[in-house]
Enzyme design. Structure first.
Site, PDB file in Angstrom:
ATOM      1  N   GLU A 195       0.830  -1.209   0.000  1.00 28.45           N
ATOM      2  CA  GLU A 195       0.000   0.000   0.000  1.00 28.45           C
ATOM      3  C   GLU A 195       0.867   1.263   0.000  1.00 28.45           C
ATOM      4  O   GLU A 195       1.873   1.328   0.698  1.00 28.45           O
ATOM      5  CB  GLU A 195      -0.896  -0.010   1.245  1.00 28.45           C
ATOM      6  CG  GLU A 195      -1.781   1.230   1.333  1.00 28.45           C
ATOM      7  CD  GLU A 195      -2.792   1.144   2.446  1.00 28.45           C
ATOM      8  OE1 GLU A 195      -3.464   0.109   2.575  1.00 28.45           O
ATOM      9  OE2 GLU A 195      -2.899   2.126   3.199  1.00 28.45           O
ATOM     10  N   LYS A 225       3.090  14.534  -1.384  1.00 27.38           N
ATOM     11  CA  LYS A 225       2.628  15.935  -1.418  1.00 27.38           C
ATOM     12  C   LYS A 225       3.204  16.728  -2.592  1.00 27.38           C
ATOM     13  O   LYS A 225       2.632  17.708  -3.019  1.00 27.38           O
ATOM     14  CB  LYS A 225       3.034  16.631  -0.111  1.00 27.38           C
ATOM     15  CG  LYS A 225       2.210  16.171   1.084  1.00 27.38           C
ATOM     16  CD  LYS A 225       2.192  17.234   2.181  1.00 27.38           C
ATOM     17  CE  LYS A 225       1.192  16.920   3.260  1.00 27.38           C
ATOM     18  NZ  LYS A 225       1.590  15.787   4.111  1.00 27.38           N
ATOM     19  N   HIS A 267      -8.352   3.231  -3.150  1.00 26.53           N
ATOM     20  CA  HIS A 267      -9.204   3.468  -1.990  1.00 26.53           C
ATOM     21  C   HIS A 267     -10.184   4.583  -2.371  1.00 26.53           C
ATOM     22  O   HIS A 267      -9.834   5.490  -3.118  1.00 26.53           O
ATOM     23  CB  HIS A 267      -8.385   3.948  -0.791  1.00 26.53           C
ATOM     24  CG  HIS A 267      -7.394   2.956  -0.284  1.00 26.53           C
ATOM     25  ND1 HIS A 267      -7.002   2.918   1.027  1.00 26.53           N
ATOM     26  CD2 HIS A 267      -6.712   1.962  -0.900  1.00 26.53           C
ATOM     27  CE1 HIS A 267      -6.118   1.948   1.202  1.00 26.53           C
ATOM     28  NE2 HIS A 267      -5.918   1.363   0.036  1.00 26.53           N
ATOM     29  N   GLN A 278      -7.124  -3.159   9.774  1.00 27.68           N
ATOM     30  CA  GLN A 278      -6.384  -2.050  10.363  1.00 27.68           C
ATOM     31  C   GLN A 278      -5.078  -2.617  10.925  1.00 27.68           C
ATOM     32  O   GLN A 278      -4.997  -3.821  11.227  1.00 27.68           O
ATOM     33  CB  GLN A 278      -7.248  -1.464  11.494  1.00 27.68           C
ATOM     34  CG  GLN A 278      -6.667  -0.289  12.201  1.00 27.68           C
ATOM     35  CD  GLN A 278      -6.433   0.874  11.259  1.00 27.68           C
ATOM     36  OE1 GLN A 278      -5.506   0.820  10.437  1.00 27.68           O
ATOM     37  NE2 GLN A 278      -7.226   1.912  11.365  1.00 27.68           N
ATOM     38  N   TYR A 284       1.642  -2.109   4.713  1.00 25.98           N
ATOM     39  CA  TYR A 284       1.522  -0.652   4.670  1.00 25.98           C
ATOM     40  C   TYR A 284       2.945  -0.140   4.530  1.00 25.98           C
ATOM     41  O   TYR A 284       3.698  -0.101   5.504  1.00 25.98           O
ATOM     42  CB  TYR A 284       0.934  -0.130   5.981  1.00 25.98           C
ATOM     43  CG  TYR A 284      -0.510  -0.510   6.238  1.00 25.98           C
ATOM     44  CD1 TYR A 284      -1.518   0.015   5.448  1.00 25.98           C
ATOM     45  CD2 TYR A 284      -0.872  -1.361   7.279  1.00 25.98           C
ATOM     46  CE1 TYR A 284      -2.848  -0.304   5.686  1.00 25.98           C
ATOM     47  CE2 TYR A 284      -2.203  -1.683   7.527  1.00 25.98           C
ATOM     48  CZ  TYR A 284      -3.181  -1.145   6.724  1.00 25.98           C
ATOM     49  OH  TYR A 284      -4.492  -1.452   6.961  1.00 25.98           O
TER      50      TYR A 284
HETATM   51  P1  FAD Z   1     -17.441   2.022   8.128  1.00 31.44           P
HETATM   52  O1  FAD Z   1     -17.219   0.634   7.715  1.00 31.44           O
HETATM   53  O2  FAD Z   1     -18.579   2.735   7.517  1.00 31.44           O
HETATM   54  O3  FAD Z   1     -17.697   2.031   9.686  1.00 31.44           O
HETATM   55  C1  FAD Z   1     -16.979   2.691  10.661  1.00 31.44           C
HETATM   56  C2  FAD Z   1     -17.525   2.220  11.994  1.00 31.44           C
HETATM   57  O4  FAD Z   1     -18.737   2.921  12.239  1.00 31.44           O
HETATM   58  C3  FAD Z   1     -17.904   0.747  11.986  1.00 31.44           C
HETATM   59  O5  FAD Z   1     -16.829  -0.044  12.355  1.00 31.44           O
HETATM   60  C4  FAD Z   1     -19.050   0.728  12.928  1.00 31.44           C
HETATM   61  O6  FAD Z   1     -18.545   0.639  14.215  1.00 31.44           O
HETATM   62  C5  FAD Z   1     -19.710   2.056  12.748  1.00 31.44           C
HETATM   63  N1  FAD Z   1     -20.860   2.013  11.799  1.00 31.44           N
HETATM   64  C6  FAD Z   1     -20.935   2.696  10.627  1.00 31.44           C
HETATM   65  N2  FAD Z   1     -22.125   2.462  10.032  1.00 31.44           N
HETATM   66  C7  FAD Z   1     -22.780   1.616  10.828  1.00 31.44           C
HETATM   67  C8  FAD Z   1     -24.044   0.986  10.735  1.00 31.44           C
HETATM   68  N3  FAD Z   1     -24.870   1.208   9.701  1.00 31.44           N
HETATM   69  N4  FAD Z   1     -24.398   0.161  11.723  1.00 31.44           N
HETATM   70  C9  FAD Z   1     -23.599  -0.062  12.760  1.00 31.44           C
HETATM   71  N5  FAD Z   1     -22.375   0.495  12.889  1.00 31.44           N
HETATM   72  C10 FAD Z   1     -21.979   1.322  11.942  1.00 31.44           C
HETATM   73  N6  FAD Z   1      -9.082   6.622   5.412  1.00 31.44           N
HETATM   74  C11 FAD Z   1      -8.945   7.517   4.412  1.00 31.44           C
HETATM   75  O7  FAD Z   1      -9.328   8.686   4.547  1.00 31.44           O
HETATM   76  N7  FAD Z   1      -8.368   7.144   3.216  1.00 31.44           N
HETATM   77  C12 FAD Z   1      -7.952   5.883   2.980  1.00 31.44           C
HETATM   78  O8  FAD Z   1      -7.453   5.593   1.886  1.00 31.44           O
HETATM   79  C13 FAD Z   1      -8.082   4.911   4.021  1.00 31.44           C
HETATM   80  N8  FAD Z   1      -7.676   3.635   3.841  1.00 31.44           N
HETATM   81  C14 FAD Z   1      -7.873   2.708   4.835  1.00 31.44           C
HETATM   82  C15 FAD Z   1      -7.509   1.381   4.609  1.00 31.44           C
HETATM   83  C16 FAD Z   1      -7.698   0.418   5.588  1.00 31.44           C
HETATM   84  C17 FAD Z   1      -7.308  -1.015   5.313  1.00 31.44           C
HETATM   85  C18 FAD Z   1      -8.260   0.794   6.836  1.00 31.44           C
HETATM   86  C19 FAD Z   1      -8.446  -0.218   7.926  1.00 31.44           C
HETATM   87  C20 FAD Z   1      -8.632   2.116   7.068  1.00 31.44           C
HETATM   88  C21 FAD Z   1      -8.455   3.081   6.088  1.00 31.44           C
HETATM   89  N9  FAD Z   1      -8.829   4.410   6.265  1.00 31.44           N
HETATM   90  C22 FAD Z   1      -8.678   5.331   5.252  1.00 31.44           C
HETATM   91  C23 FAD Z   1      -9.399   4.854   7.547  1.00 31.44           C
HETATM   92  C24 FAD Z   1     -10.941   4.829   7.534  1.00 31.44           C
HETATM   93  O9  FAD Z   1     -11.435   5.737   6.594  1.00 31.44           O
HETATM   94  C25 FAD Z   1     -11.435   5.172   8.922  1.00 31.44           C
HETATM   95  O10 FAD Z   1     -11.116   4.161   9.833  1.00 31.44           O
HETATM   96  C26 FAD Z   1     -12.900   5.560   9.028  1.00 31.44           C
HETATM   97  O11 FAD Z   1     -13.120   6.162  10.295  1.00 31.44           O
HETATM   98  C27 FAD Z   1     -13.868   4.398   8.892  1.00 31.44           C
HETATM   99  O12 FAD Z   1     -13.974   3.930   7.626  1.00 31.44           O
HETATM  100  P2  FAD Z   1     -14.698   2.499   7.363  1.00 31.44           P
HETATM  101  O13 FAD Z   1     -14.796   2.290   5.935  1.00 31.44           O
HETATM  102  O14 FAD Z   1     -14.093   1.479   8.209  1.00 31.44           O
HETATM  103  O15 FAD Z   1     -16.153   2.884   7.940  1.00 31.44           O
END
Ligand code: FAD
Length: 327
Positions: free
Chosen positions: A18, A23, A78, A190, A282
């Site tokens: 990844e 910048k 992403h 994560q 990562y």
């Molecule tokens: P979601 O899957 O939508 O959920 C986040 C949390 O909210 C869930 O775990 C759950 O606890 C809760 N939740 C949300 N909706 C519901 C629902 N309907 N019902 C119940 N609970 C709910 N960030 C960036 O800005 N850019 C990136 O490129 C990026 N890449 C990443 C790559 C990986 C592998 C990981 C692990 C994280 C990455 N992130 C990135 C960080 C990520 O955007 C954050 O962790 C963000 O806060 C949550 O995104 P998510 O897609 O996990 O959210």
């Protein structure tokens, strides 16, 4: 995604790298050079992050395109919902589709800078689940969809240093299953530093019927301050033996990096010994640690790097079928 599923079936270990959008223009050029070198080791795919709050949208799209068509590696972009009305999301998806990219990591994203709660933008999505549903309904099976999984639960669920409660952890798992049931093919986790937590998470996912590959996200420790900042931001538990090992060497960057490679190698060995066949690194846009770990595991041969790279066209020239690197 098929490559990873096949690898699991065939018992072959595969890995991926990844990167994030640099910048400066010079940084971008350096990144392509680094990717060129790293792709020599045949990762199953490489992915590029979507800057927080959509801040790197154009650059991420551009880098994805060049990764796929010039670096010639299977690419995954992403995509987050932060500040993204559905038209912008569709523009991004249509752009990568037109460039032959078939893999998306569908994310909610973090709140925009300066805000602590995620707020759905008007005409946009509230969570990654909605984005997964949208991609499946609009693009059918064209995209392989990956989603994020949190072995220690999502940071929003973690209210103190003990970690998430069992109830919140289970809620998070149930929500992850909804993302998979809605069409996600793969989970990348994560970062974590306690391998047992990852292995328990995989087991817990299997218990509730999540069947897709759950790829461990490995972040090598390159630098002490960066490691502490990242672990704090993600609310990742740091086992006491890691703190103890780092404390006496924390001001010696070389020593920290060497320890990071050693630790990453040991973590991966343990994971592989449990039958997991995929590793996601990562890289933080650096090559030494990621490659060092893979070399220690015997997954790559550092002496077999082809150089120089006469086949590589200038970065503003798209590759054609004729000059594609034979993989
Ligand atoms: P979601 O899957 O939508 O959920 C986040 C949390 O909210 C869930 O775990 C759950 O606890 C809760 N939740 C949300 N909706 C519901 C629902 N309907 N019902 C119940 N609970 C709910 N960030 C960036 O800005 N850019 C990136 O490129 C990026 N890449 C990443 C790559 C990986 C592998 C990981 C692990 C994280 C990455 N992130 C990135 C960080 C990520 O955007 C954050 O962790 C963000 O806060 C949550 O995104 P998510 O897609 O996990 O959210």
């Amino acid at each position: 995604i098929e490559k990873i599923q096949n690898a699991e079936k065939e018992g072959k270990v595969v890995f991926s790298f990844e990167f994030f959008p640099p910048k400066t223009e010079e940084g971008v050029e350096n990144l392509f050079d680094r990717m060129d070198r790293m792709v020599e080791h045949q990762p199953s795919f490489c992915d590029i992050t979507w800057g927080a709050g959509g801040s790197t949208a154009d650059l991420t799209l551009d880098i994805s395109n060049k990764m796929q068509n010039m670096i010639c590696v299977e690419s995954m972009m992403h995509l987050t919902c932060t500040n993204m009305p559905v038209e912008k999301i569709d523009h991004a998806l249509a752009t990568i589709k037109a460039n032959g990219i078939q893999n998306v990591l569908a994310l909610r994203g973090d709140p925009p800078h300066g805000q602590d709660k995620f707020v759905q933008v008007e005409g946009g999505f509230a969570c990654a689940l909605d984005l997964v549903k949208h991609i499946r309904s609009k693009y059918g099976d064209y995209f392989g969809i990956t989603v994020a999984g949190y072995p220690e639960a999502h940071p929003d669920m973690i209210k103190n240093e003990v970690g998430a409660t069992e109830e919140d952890y289970q809620k998070d798992l149930a929500y992850l299953k909804l993302k998979v049931d809605a069409g996600a093919d793969l989970i990348i986790t994560q970062l974590f530093y306690d391998t047992d937590i990852y292995l328990k998470f995989v087991n817990d996912c299997r218990q509730i019927g999540i069947k897709c590959p759950i790829v461990p996200g490995i972040m090598p420790i390159n630098n002490y301050k960066g490691f502490i900042r990242m672990a704090g931001f993600c609310k990742t538990k740091i086992p006491s033996e890691i703190t103890a090992a780092l404390e006496p060497i924390k001001d010696n960057e070389e020593a920290v990096r060497a320890y990071g490679i050693h630790l990453g190698t040991e973590m991966c060995k343990k994971i592989l010994a449990h039958g997991i066949k995929t590793l996601h690194l990562y890289t933080l846009n650096m090559e030494k640690s990621a490659l060092g770990i893979l070399a220690n595991l015997g997954l790559i041969d550092m002496t077999k790097i082809r150089r120089p790279l006469p086949w590589r066209p200038a970065t503003n020239v798209l590759r054609t079928k004729e000059n594609v690197r034979p993989i």
